[in-house]
Design a protein around this motif. Structure first.
Motif, PDB file in Angstrom:
ATOM      1  N   LEU A   1       0.812  -1.211   0.000  1.00 30.01           N
ATOM      2  CA  LEU A   1       0.000   0.000   0.000  1.00 30.01           C
ATOM      3  C   LEU A   1       0.848   1.265   0.000  1.00 30.01           C
ATOM      4  N   GLY A   2       2.088   1.166   0.491  1.00 28.47           N
ATOM      5  CA  GLY A   2       2.987   2.309   0.414  1.00 28.47           C
ATOM      6  C   GLY A   2       3.234   2.716  -1.028  1.00 28.47           C
ATOM      7  N   ARG A  18      -1.687  11.816   5.128  1.00 26.36           N
ATOM      8  CA  ARG A  18      -3.036  12.163   4.671  1.00 26.36           C
ATOM      9  C   ARG A  18      -3.492  11.206   3.553  1.00 26.36           C
ATOM     10  N   THR A  19      -2.604  10.945   2.618  1.00 26.28           N
ATOM     11  CA  THR A  19      -2.937  10.057   1.509  1.00 26.28           C
ATOM     12  C   THR A  19      -3.105   8.624   1.983  1.00 26.28           C
ATOM     13  N   SER A  20      -2.304   8.215   2.965  1.00 26.83           N
ATOM     14  CA  SER A  20      -2.429   6.869   3.520  1.00 26.83           C
ATOM     15  C   SER A  20      -3.806   6.652   4.128  1.00 26.83           C
ATOM     16  N   ASP A  21      -4.299   7.658   4.842  1.00 28.26           N
ATOM     17  CA  ASP A  21      -5.639   7.552   5.432  1.00 28.26           C
ATOM     18  C   ASP A  21      -6.697   7.348   4.345  1.00 28.26           C
ATOM     19  N   GLU A  22      -6.519   8.030   3.224  1.00 29.60           N
ATOM     20  CA  GLU A  22      -7.473   7.888   2.124  1.00 29.60           C
ATOM     21  C   GLU A  22      -7.404   6.488   1.508  1.00 29.60           C
ATOM     22  N   ALA A  82     -13.058  -5.732   3.136  1.00 34.97           N
ATOM     23  CA  ALA A  82     -13.644  -4.772   4.071  1.00 34.97           C
ATOM     24  C   ALA A  82     -13.561  -5.285   5.502  1.00 34.97           C
ATOM     25  N   GLU A  83     -13.713  -6.590   5.690  1.00 34.33           N
ATOM     26  CA  GLU A  83     -13.613  -7.167   7.033  1.00 34.33           C
ATOM     27  C   GLU A  83     -12.208  -6.976   7.596  1.00 34.33           C
ATOM     28  N   VAL A  84     -11.201  -7.147   6.756  1.00 29.17           N
ATOM     29  CA  VAL A  84      -9.820  -6.933   7.200  1.00 29.17           C
ATOM     30  C   VAL A  84      -9.636  -5.493   7.652  1.00 29.17           C
ATOM     31  N   TYR A  85     -10.095  -4.555   6.841  1.00 31.11           N
ATOM     32  CA  TYR A  85      -9.939  -3.151   7.202  1.00 31.11           C
ATOM     33  C   TYR A  85     -10.661  -2.821   8.502  1.00 31.11           C
ATOM     34  N   ARG A  86     -11.879  -3.309   8.662  1.00 29.20           N
ATOM     35  CA  ARG A  86     -12.631  -2.995   9.879  1.00 29.20           C
ATOM     36  C   ARG A  86     -11.947  -3.577  11.115  1.00 29.20           C
ATOM     37  N   SER A  87     -11.392  -4.771  10.984  1.00 25.92           N
ATOM     38  CA  SER A  87     -10.670  -5.375  12.106  1.00 25.92           C
ATOM     39  C   SER A  87      -9.433  -4.556  12.452  1.00 25.92           C
ATOM     40  N   PHE A  88      -8.687  -4.161  11.402  1.00 24.65           N
ATOM     41  CA  PHE A  88      -7.486  -3.328  11.596  1.00 24.65           C
ATOM     42  C   PHE A  88      -7.848  -2.001  12.260  1.00 24.65           C
ATOM     43  N   ALA A  89      -8.868  -1.332  11.735  1.00 19.27           N
ATOM     44  CA  ALA A  89      -9.240  -0.015  12.247  1.00 19.27           C
ATOM     45  C   ALA A  89      -9.695  -0.095  13.700  1.00 19.27           C
ATOM     46  N   LYS A  90     -10.436  -1.128  14.033  1.00 17.52           N
ATOM     47  CA  LYS A  90     -10.893  -1.291  15.411  1.00 17.52           C
ATOM     48  C   LYS A  90      -9.719  -1.521  16.350  1.00 17.52           C
ATOM     49  N   ALA A  91      -8.753  -2.354  15.922  1.00 21.36           N
ATOM     50  CA  ALA A  91      -7.587  -2.625  16.758  1.00 21.36           C
ATOM     51  C   ALA A  91      -6.730  -1.373  16.925  1.00 21.36           C
ATOM     52  N   ARG A  92      -6.574  -0.596  15.857  1.00 22.37           N
ATOM     53  CA  ARG A  92      -5.776   0.630  15.962  1.00 22.37           C
ATOM     54  C   ARG A  92      -6.445   1.635  16.891  1.00 22.37           C
ATOM     55  N   GLU A  93      -7.759   1.735  16.809  1.00 25.45           N
ATOM     56  CA  GLU A  93      -8.495   2.631  17.693  1.00 25.45           C
ATOM     57  C   GLU A  93      -8.343   2.207  19.157  1.00 25.45           C
ATOM     58  N   THR A  94      -8.318   0.901  19.389  1.00 24.95           N
ATOM     59  CA  THR A  94      -8.180   0.382  20.748  1.00 24.95           C
ATOM     60  C   THR A  94      -6.788   0.631  21.307  1.00 24.95           C
ATOM     61  N   MET A  95      -5.763   0.405  20.488  1.00 29.77           N
ATOM     62  CA  MET A  95      -4.385   0.436  21.000  1.00 29.77           C
ATOM     63  C   MET A  95      -3.730   1.805  20.993  1.00 29.77           C
ATOM     64  N   THR A  96      -4.163   2.704  20.112  1.00 23.93           N
ATOM     65  CA  THR A  96      -3.471   3.990  19.977  1.00 23.93           C
ATOM     66  C   THR A  96      -3.420   4.800  21.275  1.00 23.93           C
ATOM     67  N   PRO A  97      -4.512   4.928  22.023  1.00 23.14           N
ATOM     68  CA  PRO A  97      -4.410   5.704  23.273  1.00 23.14           C
ATOM     69  C   PRO A  97      -3.389   5.125  24.247  1.00 23.14           C
ATOM     70  N   TRP A  98      -3.292   3.806  24.334  1.00 23.77           N
ATOM     71  CA  TRP A  98      -2.322   3.184  25.229  1.00 23.77           C
ATOM     72  C   TRP A  98      -0.901   3.410  24.738  1.00 23.77           C
ATOM     73  N   SER A  99      -0.669   3.279  23.438  1.00 23.12           N
ATOM     74  CA  SER A  99       0.670   3.513  22.885  1.00 23.12           C
ATOM     75  C   SER A  99       1.088   4.962  23.085  1.00 23.12           C
ATOM     76  N   ARG A 100       0.132   5.883  22.918  1.00 25.03           N
ATOM     77  CA  ARG A 100       0.441   7.302  23.106  1.00 25.03           C
ATOM     78  C   ARG A 100       0.735   7.607  24.573  1.00 25.03           C
ATOM     79  N   PHE A 107     -10.809   0.776   1.658  1.00 22.92           N
ATOM     80  CA  PHE A 107     -11.119  -0.644   1.806  1.00 22.92           C
ATOM     81  C   PHE A 107     -12.509  -0.864   2.385  1.00 22.92           C
ATOM     82  N   ALA A 108     -13.017   0.106   3.084  1.00 21.69           N
ATOM     83  CA  ALA A 108     -14.358  -0.040   3.653  1.00 21.69           C
ATOM     84  C   ALA A 108     -15.413  -0.174   2.561  1.00 21.69           C
ATOM     85  N   ASP A 109     -15.121   0.343   1.366  1.00 23.10           N
ATOM     86  CA  ASP A 109     -16.078   0.302   0.267  1.00 23.10           C
ATOM     87  C   ASP A 109     -15.963  -0.942  -0.598  1.00 23.10           C
TER      88      ASP A 109
END
Length: 362
Positions: free
Chosen positions: A185-186, A316-320, A333-351, A325-327
């Motif tokens: 994806l890079g 910014r482009t990476s986010d786009e 789409a299932e992979v993206y949703r799983s990834f996004a949920k995990a990132r949302e869960t872990m980011t506050p702890w990593s920060r 993948f959600a579409d």
């Protein structure tokens, strides 16, 4: 055995799998004489530091832990199949096991790169958390199931570098027209920023840089990059590796061959692969730290940083790209949703801990 049953088995702790492996060590000489022979194909040059070494250790561990009942013959890239045909070889039964990186299969499954790394995605530890405890393994299984392939994390080269550039990057304008070897994806992010991604297997990167086929290339980190000799083509080495902040290698199992194994040998295969994932990461990060000094202090390599405008545009482009993948629907789409949920869960702890600690330490 069903794929779901195999996924449950993957959830065993290393200790549990290790107990199975220890019991297998009691195999009698008679059993050892009727050995099962597997072929392992890889995308790496023989014994390449990092992924090549991980592949070799997995093959050796399976053979040793099974007391010779399951022997794995290792084939480096090009020895049995080309580097970028490992997935097809395992799916088709030419080989029973493979070692590669998921971003090579983006043409078959758009979401495959998520299981190696995605731009501005997970760190190595975060990625392991997603796969092992955040639902990542389940969506990975589902993505590969139609091909009759079972995936596991099989090593990790750690944080990646941004790559080798034959000219300096002083701003976003310098990305335009750049011919760069950057898979996954890079590469799509770079394309949207105006570059031209070029697909090259690892063995052709150095000659591509030297001949002018490409202007820049990313591969892994200092240890593997030094072994590949990229410093012979240019001394400009850029970071950070925003496109791949993680470097998970994958072990691919032919589902039919795996399901045909006795239960104890299944446990040994899983144990050997999962153990290498931890060892490979430790070795990768240590050797990258050592060999970064070799490159900069002994070989004249200049450690460069991408300008802020390049990183901001890439983020910014990476986010786009990721949100797209959600579409797609289905497994992608299932992979993206799983990834996004995990990132949302872990980011506050990593920060809250890792980011603030590293800033304080430096």
């Amino acid at each position: 055995m069903s794929a779901k049953a195999i996924s449950r088995r993957r959830a065993l702790t290393l200790g549990g799998a290790g107990s199975v492996a220890a019991a297998a060590g009691l195999a009698t000489p008679a059993l050892a004489q009727s050995a099962i022979i597997w072929k392992m194909v890889t995308s790496w040059p023989k014994d390449l530091p990092g992924p090549g070494a991980s592949a070799r250790r997995i093959a050796e561990a399976i053979s040793k832990l099974s007391d010779g009942r399951l022997k794995v013959e290792l084939f480096a890239a090009g020895e049995l199949v080309p580097a970028l045909e490992v997935f097809d070889a395992v799916a088709g039964g030419t080989a029973q096991i493979g070692h590669s990186a998921s971003f090579f299969w983006q043409g078959k499954m758009a979401a495959a790169p998520f299981f190696t790394a995605v731009p501005f995605g997970f760190t190595p530890l975060e990625h392991m958390c997603w796969i092992e405890r955040g639902g990542g393994q389940q969506v990975w299984d589902a993505l590969y199931e139609p091909f009759g392939v079972l995936p596991l994390m099989g090593g990790n080269t750690g944080f990646q570098m941004g790559g080798w550039y034959k000219r300096e990057i002083n701003g976003l304008e310098d990305i335009k027209g750049l011919k760069i070897r950057m898979p996954g994806l890079g590469g799509e992010v770079m394309r949207r920023l105006g570059a031209t991604p070029v697909s090259l297997p690892p063995s052709e990167i150095l000659t591509g840089l030297q001949s002018g086929v490409i202007d820049a290339a990313e591969f892994l980190g200092p240890s593997s990059d030094l072994a590949m000799g990229f410093h012979q083509a240019t001394k400009l080495y850029y970071g950070p590796g925003w496109h791949e902040p993680n470097g998970t290698g994958e072990a691919l199992l032919n589902a039919s061959a795996f399901n045909a194994l006795p239960e104890d040998l299944k446990g040994i295969v899983i144990h050997a692969i999962r153990a290498e994932n931890a060892l490979g990461l430790a070795e990768g990060e240590w050797m990258n730290a050592v060999q970064l000094g070799t490159l900069t202090d002994k070989l004249g390599v200049k450690l460069m940083q991408f300008p802020d405008d390049v990183l901001e545009a890439a983020r910014r482009t990476s986010d786009e790209v990721l949100a797209g993948f959600a579409d797609k629907g289905g497994a992608d789409a299932e992979v993206y949703r799983s990834f996004a949920k995990a990132r949302e869960t872990m980011t506050p702890w990593s920060r809250a801990n890792e980011v603030t600690f590293l800033n304080a330490r430096v």
